[in-house]
Design a protein around this motif. Structure first.
Motif, PDB file in Angstrom:
ATOM      1  N   ARG A  86       2.094   5.168  -7.118  1.00 41.21           N
ATOM      2  CA  ARG A  86       2.060   5.854  -8.415  1.00 41.21           C
ATOM      3  C   ARG A  86       0.944   5.272  -9.286  1.00 41.21           C
ATOM      4  N   ALA A  87       0.786   3.959  -9.286  1.00 40.92           N
ATOM      5  CA  ALA A  87      -0.295   3.332 -10.051  1.00 40.92           C
ATOM      6  C   ALA A  87      -1.648   3.832  -9.556  1.00 40.92           C
ATOM      7  N   HIS A  88      -1.801   3.970  -8.259  1.00 42.44           N
ATOM      8  CA  HIS A  88      -3.055   4.483  -7.696  1.00 42.44           C
ATOM      9  C   HIS A  88      -3.290   5.925  -8.134  1.00 42.44           C
ATOM     10  N   GLN A  89      -2.234   6.738  -8.106  1.00 43.72           N
ATOM     11  CA  GLN A  89      -2.363   8.124  -8.559  1.00 43.72           C
ATOM     12  C   GLN A  89      -2.802   8.180 -10.023  1.00 43.72           C
ATOM     13  N   ARG A 144       0.824  -1.208   0.000  1.00 42.63           N
ATOM     14  CA  ARG A 144       0.000   0.000   0.000  1.00 42.63           C
ATOM     15  C   ARG A 144       0.862   1.263   0.000  1.00 42.63           C
ATOM     16  N   PHE A 145       2.030   1.190   0.613  1.00 43.96           N
ATOM     17  CA  PHE A 145       2.910   2.352   0.728  1.00 43.96           C
ATOM     18  C   PHE A 145       4.108   2.299  -0.215  1.00 43.96           C
ATOM     19  N   SER A 146       4.172   1.279  -1.047  1.00 42.70           N
ATOM     20  CA  SER A 146       5.279   1.108  -1.980  1.00 42.70           C
ATOM     21  C   SER A 146       5.164   2.128  -3.118  1.00 42.70           C
ATOM     22  N   ILE A 176      -4.492  -5.110 -13.783  1.00 43.78           N
ATOM     23  CA  ILE A 176      -3.363  -6.035 -13.685  1.00 43.78           C
ATOM     24  C   ILE A 176      -2.100  -5.252 -14.009  1.00 43.78           C
ATOM     25  N   GLY A 177      -1.124  -5.360 -13.164  1.00 44.95           N
ATOM     26  CA  GLY A 177       0.138  -4.678 -13.385  1.00 44.95           C
ATOM     27  C   GLY A 177       1.290  -5.555 -12.973  1.00 44.95           C
ATOM     28  N   ARG A 178       2.443  -5.223 -13.462  1.00 48.88           N
ATOM     29  CA  ARG A 178       3.642  -5.977 -13.096  1.00 48.88           C
ATOM     30  C   ARG A 178       4.653  -4.997 -12.535  1.00 48.88           C
ATOM     31  N   MET A 179       5.018  -5.202 -11.304  1.00 43.11           N
ATOM     32  CA  MET A 179       5.997  -4.342 -10.643  1.00 43.11           C
ATOM     33  C   MET A 179       7.272  -5.142 -10.449  1.00 43.11           C
TER      34      MET A 179
END
Length: 190
Positions: free
Chosen positions: A161-164, A154-156, A179-182
């Motif tokens: 940035r994805a949330h923004q 949640r704080f990563s 779906i994302g890949r980090m």
């Protein structure tokens, strides 16, 4: 946020300059229950990072029945090792405790901390039963003690940035599935 060019101007490229707001806080007395892999590879480096950034976190106790692991953490990171978590809670009187013990012990360890009025952060899984989780939440609410499950992503920075991005785009106003890949490689200790 400070941009990287500002850090060069103040000669603080690592972002560790004195921060009076943080340094003036009352020290947080932290106890750890469980000194295994998650504690040593994730939590202790994160605590050291906070201390480097002037957050006054004092590791006061480590509870783990494995003496070699407990003594290793004690020697490298401070705090006093205890083989018994109840003795650690009573003798060190931490303000907060991190429960990073084996999954099946999370309920008992968190309950013992909450019973003593200690704010508690519990590693995943929060509990091994829904009934246990419900009991811990009720106890914390009844006594008005902070209780939280670990939600490190949640704080990563990549997830923030994805949330923004998704929050700012009309097309993503109410995504059903994203779906994302980090990948690792960012300046952050989970």
């Amino acid at each position: 946020d400070v941009c990287s060019s500002d850090l060069f101007e103040v000669l603080d490229v690592y972002g560790i300059g004195f921060e009076p707001r943080r340094a003036e806080r009352r020290p947080l007395r932290l106890g750890l229950i469980g000194a295994g892999g998650v504690c040593q590879s994730k939590w202790l480096p994160a605590i050291a990072r906070l201390q480097t950034l002037w957050d006054p976190v004092d590791l006061v106790g480590i509870a783990d029945p494995d003496e070699p692991q407990g003594r290793k953490v004690e020697r490298l990171h401070g705090g006093q090792w205890f083989s018994d978590h109840v003795e650690m809670l009573e003798r060190t009187q931490p303000d907060a405790v991190l429960v990073a013990s084996p999954d099946g012990l999370h309920f008992q360890h968190a309950n013992d901390a909450l019973e003593r009025g200690i704010a508690t952060l519990v590693e995943k899984p929060f509990c091994t039963s829904l009934a246990g989780a419900d009991e811990l939440c009720k106890l914390a609410a009844e006594r008005q003690i902070r209780l939280m499950a670990v939600a490190n992503l949640r704080f990563s920075p990549p997830f923030r940035r994805a949330h923004q991005l998704t929050s700012s785009l009309a097309a993503f106003a109410a995504p059903g599935l994203l779906i994302g890949r980090m990948q690792l490689g960012y300046d952050y200790v989970d």
